[in-house]
Design a protein around this motif. Sequence first.
Motif, PDB file in Angstrom:
ATOM      1  N   SER A  31       7.475   5.221  13.386  1.00 41.89           N
ATOM      2  CA  SER A  31       6.302   5.605  14.176  1.00 41.89           C
ATOM      3  C   SER A  31       6.219   7.123  14.169  1.00 41.89           C
ATOM      4  O   SER A  31       6.684   7.797  15.093  1.00 41.89           O
ATOM      5  CB  SER A  31       6.421   5.066  15.609  1.00 41.89           C
ATOM      6  N   TYR A  32       5.652   7.668  13.095  1.00 37.85           N
ATOM      7  CA  TYR A  32       5.535   9.118  12.964  1.00 37.85           C
ATOM      8  C   TYR A  32       4.227   9.546  12.322  1.00 37.85           C
ATOM      9  O   TYR A  32       4.087  10.664  11.834  1.00 37.85           O
ATOM     10  CB  TYR A  32       6.728   9.689  12.188  1.00 37.85           C
ATOM     11  N   GLY A  33       3.247   8.650  12.313  1.00 37.10           N
ATOM     12  CA  GLY A  33       1.941   9.002  11.776  1.00 37.10           C
ATOM     13  C   GLY A  33       1.867   8.888  10.269  1.00 37.10           C
ATOM     14  O   GLY A  33       2.693   8.230   9.633  1.00 37.10           O
ATOM     15  N   GLU A  34       0.865   9.516   9.695  1.00 31.97           N
ATOM     16  CA  GLU A  34       0.637   9.445   8.258  1.00 31.97           C
ATOM     17  C   GLU A  34       1.627  10.314   7.501  1.00 31.97           C
ATOM     18  O   GLU A  34       2.055  11.361   7.976  1.00 31.97           O
ATOM     19  CB  GLU A  34      -0.794   9.896   7.935  1.00 31.97           C
ATOM     20  N   ASP A  70      -0.626   5.728   1.095  1.00 37.34           N
ATOM     21  CA  ASP A  70      -1.933   5.090   1.215  1.00 37.34           C
ATOM     22  C   ASP A  70      -2.106   4.587   2.645  1.00 37.34           C
ATOM     23  O   ASP A  70      -1.140   4.517   3.416  1.00 37.34           O
ATOM     24  CB  ASP A  70      -2.056   3.931   0.215  1.00 37.34           C
ATOM     25  N   THR A  71      -3.309   4.209   2.991  1.00 32.26           N
ATOM     26  CA  THR A  71      -3.606   3.733   4.332  1.00 32.26           C
ATOM     27  C   THR A  71      -3.188   2.275   4.485  1.00 32.26           C
ATOM     28  O   THR A  71      -3.515   1.443   3.645  1.00 32.26           O
ATOM     29  CB  THR A  71      -5.101   3.870   4.641  1.00 32.26           C
ATOM     30  N   ILE A  98       5.236  -6.428   1.842  1.00 34.96           N
ATOM     31  CA  ILE A  98       4.417  -6.661   3.021  1.00 34.96           C
ATOM     32  C   ILE A  98       2.958  -6.367   2.693  1.00 34.96           C
ATOM     33  O   ILE A  98       2.602  -5.219   2.382  1.00 34.96           O
ATOM     34  CB  ILE A  98       4.882  -5.776   4.186  1.00 34.96           C
ATOM     35  N   GLU A  99       2.133  -7.384   2.765  1.00 35.48           N
ATOM     36  CA  GLU A  99       0.713  -7.217   2.465  1.00 35.48           C
ATOM     37  C   GLU A  99       0.067  -6.324   3.520  1.00 35.48           C
ATOM     38  O   GLU A  99       0.144  -6.597   4.717  1.00 35.48           O
ATOM     39  CB  GLU A  99       0.015  -8.568   2.437  1.00 35.48           C
ATOM     40  N   GLY A 100      -0.524  -5.235   3.061  1.00 29.14           N
ATOM     41  CA  GLY A 100      -1.183  -4.302   3.968  1.00 29.14           C
ATOM     42  C   GLY A 100      -0.283  -3.224   4.527  1.00 29.14           C
ATOM     43  O   GLY A 100      -0.747  -2.303   5.200  1.00 29.14           O
ATOM     44  N   GLY A 101       1.017  -3.319   4.251  1.00 32.46           N
ATOM     45  CA  GLY A 101       1.949  -2.313   4.759  1.00 32.46           C
ATOM     46  C   GLY A 101       1.996  -1.076   3.874  1.00 32.46           C
ATOM     47  O   GLY A 101       1.629  -1.126   2.693  1.00 32.46           O
ATOM     48  N   ASN A 102       2.440   0.035   4.423  1.00 31.14           N
ATOM     49  CA  ASN A 102       2.592   1.245   3.620  1.00 31.14           C
ATOM     50  C   ASN A 102       3.982   1.844   3.826  1.00 31.14           C
ATOM     51  O   ASN A 102       4.880   1.178   4.334  1.00 31.14           O
ATOM     52  CB  ASN A 102       1.470   2.248   3.918  1.00 31.14           C
ATOM     53  N   HIS A 103       4.157   3.084   3.437  1.00 28.98           N
ATOM     54  CA  HIS A 103       5.481   3.708   3.489  1.00 28.98           C
ATOM     55  C   HIS A 103       5.855   4.134   4.902  1.00 28.98           C
ATOM     56  O   HIS A 103       6.972   3.876   5.376  1.00 28.98           O
ATOM     57  CB  HIS A 103       5.512   4.936   2.566  1.00 28.98           C
ATOM     58  N   ASN A 121       0.816  -1.216   0.000  1.00 29.44           N
ATOM     59  CA  ASN A 121       0.000   0.000   0.000  1.00 29.44           C
ATOM     60  C   ASN A 121       0.854   1.272   0.000  1.00 29.44           C
ATOM     61  O   ASN A 121       0.339   2.357   0.265  1.00 29.44           O
ATOM     62  CB  ASN A 121      -0.929   0.017   1.220  1.00 29.44           C
ATOM     63  N   ASP A 122       2.104   1.120  -0.285  1.00 31.53           N
ATOM     64  CA  ASP A 122       3.031   2.255  -0.324  1.00 31.53           C
ATOM     65  C   ASP A 122       2.813   3.041  -1.612  1.00 31.53           C
ATOM     66  O   ASP A 122       3.062   2.533  -2.706  1.00 31.53           O
ATOM     67  CB  ASP A 122       4.473   1.744  -0.250  1.00 31.53           C
ATOM     68  N   LYS A 123       2.358   4.281  -1.466  1.00 34.29           N
ATOM     69  CA  LYS A 123       2.149   5.146  -2.628  1.00 34.29           C
ATOM     70  C   LYS A 123       3.227   6.218  -2.744  1.00 34.29           C
ATOM     71  O   LYS A 123       3.175   7.052  -3.643  1.00 34.29           O
ATOM     72  CB  LYS A 123       0.772   5.812  -2.538  1.00 34.29           C
ATOM     73  N   VAL A 124       4.199   6.193  -1.855  1.00 30.98           N
ATOM     74  CA  VAL A 124       5.309   7.143  -1.914  1.00 30.98           C
ATOM     75  C   VAL A 124       6.465   6.564  -2.718  1.00 30.98           C
ATOM     76  O   VAL A 124       7.106   7.257  -3.505  1.00 30.98           O
ATOM     77  CB  VAL A 124       5.785   7.509  -0.490  1.00 30.98           C
ATOM     78  N   LEU A 125       6.721   5.294  -2.544  1.00 31.00           N
ATOM     79  CA  LEU A 125       7.827   4.618  -3.225  1.00 31.00           C
ATOM     80  C   LEU A 125       7.621   4.634  -4.735  1.00 31.00           C
ATOM     81  O   LEU A 125       6.555   4.281  -5.240  1.00 31.00           O
ATOM     82  CB  LEU A 125       7.916   3.177  -2.721  1.00 31.00           C
TER      83      LEU A 125
END
Length: 237
Positions: free
Chosen positions: A208-211, A216-217, A198-203, A173-177
């Motif tokens: 641990s710094y929030g969105e 993506d979520t 990673i299934e369900g993982g994001n960027h 779910n990484d939309k930054v990469l």
Amino acid sequence: MKKRTKIFIAILVAVIVAIRVATGIYGNDYYRALSVDEYITSSDGVTVSQIDEGYFFDGPGEDKALIFYPGAKVEEPAYAPLMKSLAEQGVDCFLIKMPMKLAILGVNKADDIRAKYDYDNYYLAGHSLGGAMAANYAMEHLNDYSGLFLLAAYTTKDLTAAQFPVVFIYGDNDKVLNREKLSTGFTLVPQDYKKVEIEGGNHAQFGSYGEQEGDDTATITPEEQWQITVDMILENL
């Protein structure tokens, strides 16, 4: 005082003030670490200390150390959950503090660690821009490290001559990469590289710094993404 000299001094003062203002604005424009107090606090198994270079997570291990380059504009303690978990498993970790929180300004920071500490095996890792800069550094130190872990990151340098494993870890779910550059990065490393999506993982959830803007979520928790990441690193040491 001559008029020309006065004008020059006025311009110089204006430039200095502008630089200070811009630096101050940029210096406050970054992602803050969230809910990491327990991870940057020493426990029975891991001693956490601030050092000149950043943070040192000293666990029960004695022969392996991982040097970690943070992502751009991310407060360093955001990666403490990963670092402490690895240290608990026997891999001491050095979380590097970068100038202006930009690894591109501190590519050679790993040299400072190696000059002060003695381990049988050193590993490099980094998140996002930090990973890219760790890869840049690795290119100049192919015989000095035992592995490279790129979290939501890719290399733009030719590492095909590397004798150490290269592992790419990123969330689906990484939309930054940049996926195109990631694919190109796969061609710049030894053929036995590994990639872990990673299934369900994001960027953002490697720290641990929030969105993060543009991301993506995630559909898994940060703790789950951290655990998968730690497991993949440990499997490839």
